[in-house]
Design a protein around this motif. Structure first.
Motif, PDB file in Angstrom:
ATOM      1  N   MET A  79     -10.643  -9.924  -3.279  1.00 28.20           N
ATOM      2  CA  MET A  79     -11.381  -8.926  -4.055  1.00 28.20           C
ATOM      3  C   MET A  79     -10.706  -7.561  -4.088  1.00 28.20           C
ATOM      4  N   MET A  80      -9.582  -7.417  -3.377  1.00 34.39           N
ATOM      5  CA  MET A  80      -8.947  -6.115  -3.302  1.00 34.39           C
ATOM      6  C   MET A  80      -8.425  -5.627  -4.657  1.00 34.39           C
ATOM      7  N   SER A  81      -8.072  -6.543  -5.535  1.00 34.01           N
ATOM      8  CA  SER A  81      -7.542  -6.149  -6.847  1.00 34.01           C
ATOM      9  C   SER A  81      -8.630  -5.953  -7.888  1.00 34.01           C
ATOM     10  N   GLN A  82      -9.891  -6.191  -7.513  1.00 33.44           N
ATOM     11  CA  GLN A  82     -10.990  -6.065  -8.469  1.00 33.44           C
ATOM     12  C   GLN A  82     -11.444  -4.616  -8.613  1.00 33.44           C
ATOM     13  N   SER A  83     -12.095  -4.333  -9.727  1.00 36.30           N
ATOM     14  CA  SER A  83     -12.565  -2.988 -10.032  1.00 36.30           C
ATOM     15  C   SER A  83     -13.547  -2.478  -8.982  1.00 36.30           C
ATOM     16  N   TRP A  84     -13.392  -1.196  -8.622  1.00 42.43           N
ATOM     17  CA  TRP A  84     -14.295  -0.556  -7.675  1.00 42.43           C
ATOM     18  C   TRP A  84     -15.379   0.192  -8.433  1.00 42.43           C
ATOM     19  N   MET A  85     -16.629  -0.213  -8.271  1.00 43.40           N
ATOM     20  CA  MET A  85     -17.789   0.434  -8.891  1.00 43.40           C
ATOM     21  C   MET A  85     -17.637   0.533 -10.411  1.00 43.40           C
ATOM     22  N   GLY A  86     -16.973  -0.468 -11.018  1.00 49.06           N
ATOM     23  CA  GLY A  86     -16.816  -0.480 -12.466  1.00 49.06           C
ATOM     24  C   GLY A  86     -15.783   0.491 -13.003  1.00 49.06           C
ATOM     25  N   SER A  87     -14.950   1.044 -12.113  1.00 51.84           N
ATOM     26  CA  SER A  87     -13.959   2.040 -12.522  1.00 51.84           C
ATOM     27  C   SER A  87     -12.607   1.387 -12.769  1.00 51.84           C
ATOM     28  N   ASP A  88     -11.608   2.226 -13.050  1.00 49.45           N
ATOM     29  CA  ASP A  88     -10.235   1.743 -13.226  1.00 49.45           C
ATOM     30  C   ASP A  88      -9.463   1.720 -11.908  1.00 49.45           C
ATOM     31  N   PHE A  89     -10.108   2.128 -10.827  1.00 50.61           N
ATOM     32  CA  PHE A  89      -9.541   1.995  -9.493  1.00 50.61           C
ATOM     33  C   PHE A  89      -9.909   0.625  -8.928  1.00 50.61           C
ATOM     34  N   THR A  90      -9.049   0.083  -8.102  1.00 48.11           N
ATOM     35  CA  THR A  90      -9.350  -1.184  -7.443  1.00 48.11           C
ATOM     36  C   THR A  90     -10.005  -0.913  -6.090  1.00 48.11           C
ATOM     37  N   ASN A  91     -10.579  -1.949  -5.491  1.00 50.57           N
ATOM     38  CA  ASN A  91     -11.108  -1.822  -4.133  1.00 50.57           C
ATOM     39  C   ASN A  91     -10.019  -1.338  -3.182  1.00 50.57           C
ATOM     40  N   ASP A  92      -8.809  -1.830  -3.368  1.00 47.00           N
ATOM     41  CA  ASP A  92      -7.688  -1.455  -2.516  1.00 47.00           C
ATOM     42  C   ASP A  92      -7.360   0.032  -2.652  1.00 47.00           C
ATOM     43  N   ASP A  93      -7.424   0.559  -3.889  1.00 45.89           N
ATOM     44  CA  ASP A  93      -7.120   1.974  -4.114  1.00 45.89           C
ATOM     45  C   ASP A  93      -8.060   2.887  -3.341  1.00 45.89           C
ATOM     46  N   LEU A  94      -9.340   2.539  -3.347  1.00 44.45           N
ATOM     47  CA  LEU A  94     -10.333   3.436  -2.767  1.00 44.45           C
ATOM     48  C   LEU A  94     -10.374   3.380  -1.258  1.00 44.45           C
ATOM     49  N   VAL A  95     -10.267   2.213  -0.660  1.00 37.43           N
ATOM     50  CA  VAL A  95     -10.337   2.123   0.798  1.00 37.43           C
ATOM     51  C   VAL A  95      -8.956   2.003   1.432  1.00 37.43           C
ATOM     52  N   LYS A  96      -7.911   1.960   0.576  1.00 38.07           N
ATOM     53  CA  LYS A  96      -6.528   1.947   1.067  1.00 38.07           C
ATOM     54  C   LYS A  96      -6.301   0.847   2.090  1.00 38.07           C
ATOM     55  N   GLU A  97      -6.695  -0.373   1.712  1.00 34.84           N
ATOM     56  CA  GLU A  97      -6.528  -1.515   2.619  1.00 34.84           C
ATOM     57  C   GLU A  97      -5.051  -1.739   2.943  1.00 34.84           C
ATOM     58  N   SER A  98      -4.189  -1.559   1.940  1.00 35.93           N
ATOM     59  CA  SER A  98      -2.754  -1.702   2.195  1.00 35.93           C
ATOM     60  C   SER A  98      -2.157  -0.333   2.522  1.00 35.93           C
ATOM     61  N   SER A  99      -1.092  -0.322   3.257  1.00 41.66           N
ATOM     62  CA  SER A  99      -0.442   0.912   3.668  1.00 41.66           C
ATOM     63  C   SER A  99       0.835   1.128   2.864  1.00 41.66           C
ATOM     64  N   VAL A 100       0.899   2.254   2.166  1.00 39.04           N
ATOM     65  CA  VAL A 100       2.105   2.549   1.382  1.00 39.04           C
ATOM     66  C   VAL A 100       3.308   2.779   2.289  1.00 39.04           C
ATOM     67  N   VAL A 101       3.055   3.091   3.552  1.00 37.82           N
ATOM     68  CA  VAL A 101       4.152   3.344   4.492  1.00 37.82           C
ATOM     69  C   VAL A 101       4.693   2.050   5.074  1.00 37.82           C
ATOM     70  N   TYR A 102       3.798   1.184   5.551  1.00 37.25           N
ATOM     71  CA  TYR A 102       4.243   0.035   6.331  1.00 37.25           C
ATOM     72  C   TYR A 102       4.324  -1.272   5.533  1.00 37.25           C
ATOM     73  N   ASP A 103       3.641  -1.357   4.412  1.00 35.52           N
ATOM     74  CA  ASP A 103       3.647  -2.605   3.643  1.00 35.52           C
ATOM     75  C   ASP A 103       4.740  -2.664   2.572  1.00 35.52           C
ATOM     76  N   TYR A 104       5.473  -1.573   2.408  1.00 34.76           N
ATOM     77  CA  TYR A 104       6.480  -1.509   1.343  1.00 34.76           C
ATOM     78  C   TYR A 104       7.829  -1.037   1.880  1.00 34.76           C
ATOM     79  N   ASN A 105       8.884  -1.463   1.204  1.00 32.88           N
ATOM     80  CA  ASN A 105      10.203  -0.857   1.363  1.00 32.88           C
ATOM     81  C   ASN A 105      10.340   0.222   0.295  1.00 32.88           C
TER      82      ASN A 105
END
Length: 246
Positions: A105-131
């Motif tokens: 569900m992380m890629s799904q819309s958050w509260m009907g917006s254009d943000f995803t669930n992941d965007d709002l609660v930052k489940e993934s880490s831009v520092v550690y999950d990416y090169n």
């Protein structure tokens, strides 16, 4: 041996470039989070024929804990989203129910917006999950900026296939972010603006998320207040506390 030395010398600039990109992303992430933070914000979901406005408060502790509480409209007041490490819950007071959100569900819309669930609660880490890789520099709204590409690490459970982020060299300010799927199609563009000081930090206080397939719509988040490095503990981010908050 000489061949190996020459190869290493040729690779050194590339290795250094990657490390520099990671350091930039670390600074950007730390600037927007602090060790802990609280915020008051408004989200406007804008469509061609209607607009919806949501006010909310948020708290975070590092990259591991976060909590978002909906304050209005009345029908959504008290709804909350909690992240503890890699687990995320949603409290729905109208039906007296806590729902654990699965990774799907992380890629799904958050509260009907254009943000995803992941965007709002930052489940993934831009520092550690990416090169991270610097792909040159450019000018965004008059700011001399780095152009940084973020590629997910092989074992990272993330939503995006690639992210391009543009960061002002002065003050490490995010200005523009483009999100791509696994097939390298542009999905969303986030424009960050209204840069001003909040609690001693110069940060963007407005975020416009614009879907590539529907450029005539957007979701805008505007920060009214932000405080950093406040007194919060892990116990604050509990299911029991989430259910008590109003």
């Amino acid at each position: 041996m000489k061949t190996r030395i020459v190869t290493l010398l040729l690779l050194l600039p590339l290795i250094s470039y990657s490390q520099d990109a990671t350091e930039i992303i670390k600074r950007v992430d730390a600037k927007m989070r602090g060790n802990s933070s609280s915020s008051t914000m408004t989200m406007k979901i804008i469509r061609p024929d209607w607009t919806r406005e949501i006010t909310m408060e948020g708290w975070s502790l590092g990259t591991t804990y976060s909590l978002i509480l909906i304050k209005s409209p009345a029908r959504d007041a008290g709804t909350a989203f909690l992240k503890r490490e890699k687990e995320i819950w949603n409290w729905q007071p109208t039906i007296d129910r806590v729902v654990k959100l699965p990774p799907s569900m992380m890629s799904q819309s958050w509260m009907g917006s254009d943000f995803t669930n992941d965007d709002l609660v930052k489940e993934s880490s831009v520092v550690y999950d990416y090169n991270h890789f610097i792909r040159g520099d450019t000018t965004i709204n008059g700011y001399d900026s780095w152009k940084i590409e973020m590629i997910p690490k092989e074992d990272a459970a993330v939503v995006w296939g690639r992210i391009m982020i543009y960061v002002a060299k002065q003050d490490d300010i995010e200005l523009l972010i483009r999100y791509y799927d696994e097939d390298n199609y542009l999905i969303n563009t986030m424009v960050l603006s209204e840069i001003r000081e909040m609690d001693g930090r110069v940060i963007p206080t407005r975020m416009d998320m614009i879907p590539a397939e529907n450029p005539d719509q957007r979701t805008v988040i505007i920060y009214q207040e932000m405080e950093f490095n406040i007194d919060l503990s892990e116990s604050y981010f509990s299911i029991q506390n989430m259910k008590r908050m109003r």
